[in-house]
Design a protein around this motif. Sequence first.
Motif, mmCIF file in Angstrom:
data_model
loop_
_atom_site.group_PDB
_atom_site.id
_atom_site.type_symbol
_atom_site.label_atom_id
_atom_site.label_comp_id
_atom_site.label_asym_id
_atom_site.label_seq_id
_atom_site.Cartn_x
_atom_site.Cartn_y
_atom_site.Cartn_z
ATOM 1 N N ARG A 173 0.827 -1.202 0.000
ATOM 2 C CA ARG A 173 0.000 0.000 0.000
ATOM 3 C C ARG A 173 0.868 1.261 0.000
ATOM 4 N NH1 ARG A 173 0.018 -2.008 5.122
ATOM 5 N NH2 ARG A 173 0.118 -0.560 6.904
ATOM 6 N N LEU A 174 0.265 2.328 -0.451
ATOM 7 C CA LEU A 174 0.974 3.597 -0.587
ATOM 8 C C LEU A 174 1.349 4.161 0.776
ATOM 9 C CD1 LEU A 174 -1.332 5.170 -3.304
ATOM 10 C CD2 LEU A 174 1.014 4.406 -3.663
ATOM 11 N N ARG A 175 2.555 4.688 0.853
ATOM 12 C CA ARG A 175 2.985 5.334 2.087
ATOM 13 C C ARG A 175 2.353 6.718 2.192
ATOM 14 N NH1 ARG A 175 7.583 2.518 0.315
ATOM 15 N NH2 ARG A 175 8.255 4.283 -0.970
ATOM 16 N N LEU A 176 2.394 7.255 3.398
ATOM 17 C CA LEU A 176 1.804 8.566 3.635
ATOM 18 C C LEU A 176 2.436 9.629 2.739
ATOM 19 C CD1 LEU A 176 -0.158 10.270 5.309
ATOM 20 C CD2 LEU A 176 1.662 10.574 7.004
ATOM 21 N N GLY A 177 3.748 9.553 2.573
ATOM 22 C CA GLY A 177 4.431 10.518 1.718
ATOM 23 C C GLY A 177 4.009 10.401 0.263
ATOM 24 N N GLU A 178 3.760 9.183 -0.207
ATOM 25 C CA GLU A 178 3.314 8.992 -1.589
ATOM 26 C C GLU A 178 1.911 9.566 -1.789
ATOM 27 O OE1 GLU A 178 5.389 4.983 -3.236
ATOM 28 O OE2 GLU A 178 4.079 4.705 -1.500
ATOM 29 N N LEU A 179 1.049 9.367 -0.798
ATOM 30 C CA LEU A 179 -0.279 9.975 -0.876
ATOM 31 C C LEU A 179 -0.184 11.497 -0.895
ATOM 32 C CD1 LEU A 179 -2.249 7.688 1.616
ATOM 33 C CD2 LEU A 179 -2.541 7.800 -0.865
ATOM 34 N N ALA A 180 0.775 12.029 -0.153
ATOM 35 C CA ALA A 180 0.967 13.478 -0.143
ATOM 36 C C ALA A 180 1.422 13.982 -1.510
ATOM 37 C CB ALA A 180 1.979 13.863 0.933
ATOM 38 N N VAL A 181 2.280 13.221 -2.187
ATOM 39 C CA VAL A 181 2.741 13.606 -3.523
ATOM 40 C C VAL A 181 1.571 13.624 -4.505
ATOM 41 C CG1 VAL A 181 4.134 12.863 -5.498
ATOM 42 C CG2 VAL A 181 5.113 12.833 -3.196
ATOM 43 N N ILE A 182 0.733 12.587 -4.466
ATOM 44 C CA ILE A 182 -0.431 12.512 -5.355
ATOM 45 C C ILE A 182 -1.371 13.687 -5.093
ATOM 46 C CG2 ILE A 182 -2.462 11.140 -5.951
ATOM 47 C CD1 ILE A 182 -0.794 8.648 -5.199
ATOM 48 N N THR A 183 -1.621 13.961 -3.813
ATOM 49 C CA THR A 183 -2.509 15.070 -3.458
ATOM 50 C C THR A 183 -1.934 16.400 -3.912
ATOM 51 O OG1 THR A 183 -3.241 13.811 -1.510
ATOM 52 C CG2 THR A 183 -3.728 16.169 -1.556
ATOM 53 N N ALA A 184 -0.632 16.586 -3.728
ATOM 54 C CA ALA A 184 0.003 17.846 -4.125
ATOM 55 C C ALA A 184 -0.094 18.057 -5.631
ATOM 56 C CB ALA A 184 1.462 17.848 -3.682
ATOM 57 N N MET A 185 0.092 17.005 -6.414
ATOM 58 C CA MET A 185 -0.009 17.128 -7.870
ATOM 59 C C MET A 185 -1.410 17.563 -8.284
ATOM 60 S SD MET A 185 2.213 13.789 -9.088
ATOM 61 C CE MET A 185 1.971 14.114 -10.841
ATOM 62 N N LEU A 186 -2.423 17.013 -7.623
ATOM 63 C CA LEU A 186 -3.800 17.371 -7.961
ATOM 64 C C LEU A 186 -4.127 18.796 -7.526
ATOM 65 C CD1 LEU A 186 -5.616 14.040 -7.040
ATOM 66 C CD2 LEU A 186 -5.261 14.983 -9.320
ATOM 67 N N LEU A 187 -3.605 19.214 -6.386
ATOM 68 C CA LEU A 187 -3.875 20.571 -5.912
ATOM 69 C C LEU A 187 -3.205 21.615 -6.801
ATOM 70 C CD1 LEU A 187 -3.563 20.106 -2.043
ATOM 71 C CD2 LEU A 187 -5.651 20.359 -3.390
ATOM 72 N N VAL A 188 -1.982 21.340 -7.223
ATOM 73 C CA VAL A 188 -1.293 22.274 -8.125
ATOM 74 C C VAL A 188 -2.039 22.377 -9.450
ATOM 75 C CG1 VAL A 188 0.817 22.639 -9.448
ATOM 76 C CG2 VAL A 188 0.958 21.961 -7.052
ATOM 77 N N LEU A 189 -2.546 21.250 -9.930
ATOM 78 C CA LEU A 189 -3.300 21.254 -11.184
ATOM 79 C C LEU A 189 -4.500 22.182 -11.108
ATOM 80 C CD1 LEU A 189 -3.841 19.834 -14.013
ATOM 81 C CD2 LEU A 189 -5.392 18.360 -12.721
#
Length: 206
Positions: free
Chosen positions: A73-89
Amino acid sequence: MSDRLPPPASGPSLTPRAIAIGALAAVTFALATPYNDWQYTSSYLYCHFMPPGVTVLVLVLALGVNPLLGARRLRLGELAVITAMLLVLGGVVSSGLNRFFPQVIAGPAKLLTSTPELAPLAPANGDVVLPTRFFVGLPEHGPIRTDDAEYRYVVDGFNNGLVRGDLAVGHRTVVAWRSADGVTHRATACSGALAAGGGDDVLDLD
């Protein structure tokens, strides 16, 4: 014996799978957001300080999908990266660049001709007192011509919506025809100043 999953192993956050998942989600949101926000005028996918679209996706990913992946499963940091990419978009395709930048470049030509307090910046018999190349609808020389077809199409079309008339061929309509020798030609039908300055690929409607 506890049924709780062991904590995920520590590791880097900026991993290929995090970037791949974030990129896939970003492309999906980039394609869906303009249709959702403006074509169908639904609630913005990116809205205020908690974008509903991103919030729902991250919750589903973190609470629904991630536990099923077990040790992978995805680590907390990986989830943060995914979320950050979507927020910047969101700052590009929704309540940011894509929402406000068109208003910035198409707004002055409308405001200068409809706001009496701004009349000194757009004299009726002189040049516009603004850097005209930064905005649409502002001529380099002379007054703003609100009766010009290009102004009505671009400026009024953006601010008020395009008016659909009964004309078969209107301003900026792409016309195709075949000549006697069998060659297919294409040209853009234009009126006003754009037609006057056009070349062989422009059909003058005036």
